[in-house]
Write a protein that holds these residues in place. Sequence first.
Motif, PDB file in Angstrom:
ATOM      1  N   GLU A 230       0.704  -1.181   0.214  1.00 26.60           N
ATOM      2  CA  GLU A 230       0.058   0.074  -0.061  1.00 26.60           C
ATOM      3  C   GLU A 230       0.901   1.308   0.026  1.00 26.60           C
ATOM      4  O   GLU A 230       0.759   2.197  -0.827  1.00 26.60           O
ATOM      5  N   ALA A 231       1.753   1.248   0.759  1.00 27.12           N
ATOM      6  CA  ALA A 231       2.594   2.372   1.008  1.00 27.12           C
ATOM      7  C   ALA A 231       3.359   2.576  -0.288  1.00 27.12           C
ATOM      8  O   ALA A 231       3.907   3.850  -0.723  1.00 27.12           O
TER       9      ALA A 231
ATOM     10  N   PHE B  95       2.769   1.912  -3.340  1.00 27.00           N
ATOM     11  CA  PHE B  95       1.933   2.254  -4.497  1.00 27.00           C
ATOM     12  C   PHE B  95       1.648   3.802  -4.117  1.00 27.00           C
ATOM     13  O   PHE B  95       1.556   4.462  -5.030  1.00 27.00           O
ATOM     14  N   TYR B  96       1.421   4.096  -2.920  1.00 22.04           N
ATOM     15  CA  TYR B  96       1.039   5.308  -2.564  1.00 22.04           C
ATOM     16  C   TYR B  96       2.242   6.196  -3.209  1.00 22.04           C
ATOM     17  O   TYR B  96       1.880   7.415  -3.593  1.00 22.04           O
ATOM     18  N   LEU B  97       3.559   5.892  -2.804  1.00 26.04           N
ATOM     19  CA  LEU B  97       4.661   6.686  -3.115  1.00 26.04           C
ATOM     20  C   LEU B  97       4.772   6.628  -4.780  1.00 26.04           C
ATOM     21  O   LEU B  97       5.012   7.813  -5.224  1.00 26.04           O
TER      22      LEU B  97
END
Lengths: 253, 431
Positions: B378-379, B381-383
């Motif tokens: 998740e992190a 992809f967020y970045l």
Amino acid sequence: MLEIKNLHVKLEEEDKQILKGVNLTVGEGEVHAIMGPNGSGKSTTSYVLSGRDGYVVTEGEVILDGENILELEPEERAAAGLFLAFQYPVEIPGVSNMTFLRTAVNAQRKARGEEELSATDFLKTVRAKAKSLQIDADMLKRPVNMGFSGGEKKRNEILQMAMLEPKLCILDETDSGLDVDAMKLVSEGVNALRDGKRSFVVITHYQRLLDHIKPDVVHIMYDGRIVKTGGPELALEVEHNGYADLLAEVEKA
Amino acid sequence: MTRAELKQKKLDATAARVEGMTLPAGAPWAEALRQDALNRLLSMGLPQGRDEYWRWTRPDSLNAAEAPKAAVFVASEAPVFSGLDRIKIVFVDGVFDAEVSDALEGENLEIMRLSDALSSDIHWVKDAYGVQEKKAQDPVERPFATLNTAFATDGMVIRATGKVAKPVSLVYLHKKETSDAILHHVIRVDEGADLTVLENGPAAARFNKVMEVDVADKAAFHHVRAQGRDHERRAVTHVFATVGQEALFKSFTMTANGVLTRNEVFIDIVGDDSVAHVAGAAMGDGDFLHDDTVFITHDAERCESRQVFKKVLRNGAKAVFQGKILVKPEAQKTDGYQISQGLLLDDNSQFLAKPELEIYADDVACSHGSTVGAIDDEALFYLRSRGVPASDATDLLTLAFLAEAIEEIEDAAIAEDILHRLEGWLKRRRK
């Protein structure tokens, strides 16, 4: 600006078709709203546009400024000018919000062949933009979204949007979890970015966000397709009558 | 194998290991201390893979009569701590080299070579050499430290009598492929004094090191060490510390590569209102085994201890954490914290953890946690959705994972230097 043509998408893990032929054209400077009941495919559309794993495009294309972005990595899409404001912004322990913003801004500048922002210029810009969104110095120092309230997380999304200056902004249920004041603040942040060129796709369940961010076009999504398109009055119709009547009418046709 | 057979195996291994080794000469009191250590070693025996304390880290290569070869690595980059204003003390394959070292002096500082101190008729080290090592044999035996007390050929005896401005920087160079070094440092930080000790370098093909630290009341001791470079090296190290009243002990270790590294830390908090922190950031790629074995004893009131260990592993690297907090009945109001975490960058790597708490006091706050996992999708992809390329995003998240350990380094310049090394390690491994 953005052209979605006959987009079909299924889940990678299970053989389940989520989008069944989405067509959508968003012109330069326009604001489009996508409304629709739960499970209609609104969020999936936003994820597929931004390049999230777990989805397979079985048919169709997505053209951003003349380029088919479905071939691009998420970071390349971002550099091409696409921005997704997450429905559930992710918490990242150990990375300060400031580092996160600077890394993102400079990565995009680098990808576009521009010079990186100096530390001073970056600080100046981020402070000014944070102030208008009522984001204080402490929120910038803290790890990304860690311990932020729902409203703070959404304001932080808008701050990122303001810093990255994308061509196309997709707002995925940015109003969820916001009280009236927070929604006003977030909307003002979004409206401040409307410059006649930047385009917006606003995904929402409720009409009330659209009181603040006034759309040019409203689409109703249902069962993986856009089933009805109209002006702002379509959102009001949904607000008054719910989706049932509207969908019954669509199904009849 | 019966217990008797295991014991016999240990004794045989010990006899083979010490055969041909002679106890270094010194003053009669020093020779007696060494003989006592040898006697203790011969009765306990060196560890075997069957020993509970060595279940995950095979001691064979540390036991072997001869050190396995380790290629000498030539780095283009200047070693860590090079840019710091420090008192540099250099050992080459375990032998002090005065030529390339700074003078053994400094304000509020007494430094003497171990062999000189152990040859003196009278020296305070008489009541310190091997004393903590001996005490720390209970409840778990640490035979490699005993071997060290018996046979250590070099080392430094360091005493801080006040605030020492520059860090004392012990630099270990490795030049011979088969060097086998045994170093023993004894450190005393007097009441109210403040000392920082840095250590870096591969030291030898095989390295056995003991550091005994006595932190007196109201004193502060900071220890930062970097174990990197020569990949084939093996090391077993022990830090023994006694922490007095209102005193501070902080130790941080960065380990990058090394086929076998066992770092033991044994801390005895004996004075009220003290603080003891031990932290480590280990990065392993391929044939790598890193073991942090920590034992902190709270024997005084209102003390705080922290153990923060983070391991980043790829290509089949393996890491071990065995950590214990022992709170004695009189150690009320103890605040103990222990976290050990493994970040696996692929499916072939392994993190093994044994966190332990043993608490006899009733008014304490102790927490411990141990996790193992991959980079958070998740992190990541967020970045990436914000334009950060996948490799940069992975590095950023890896450094974020290590951040809690690095934050244990108080000095900003030293922390920056360590962070820079970790970034370099990750960058060199970009796909």
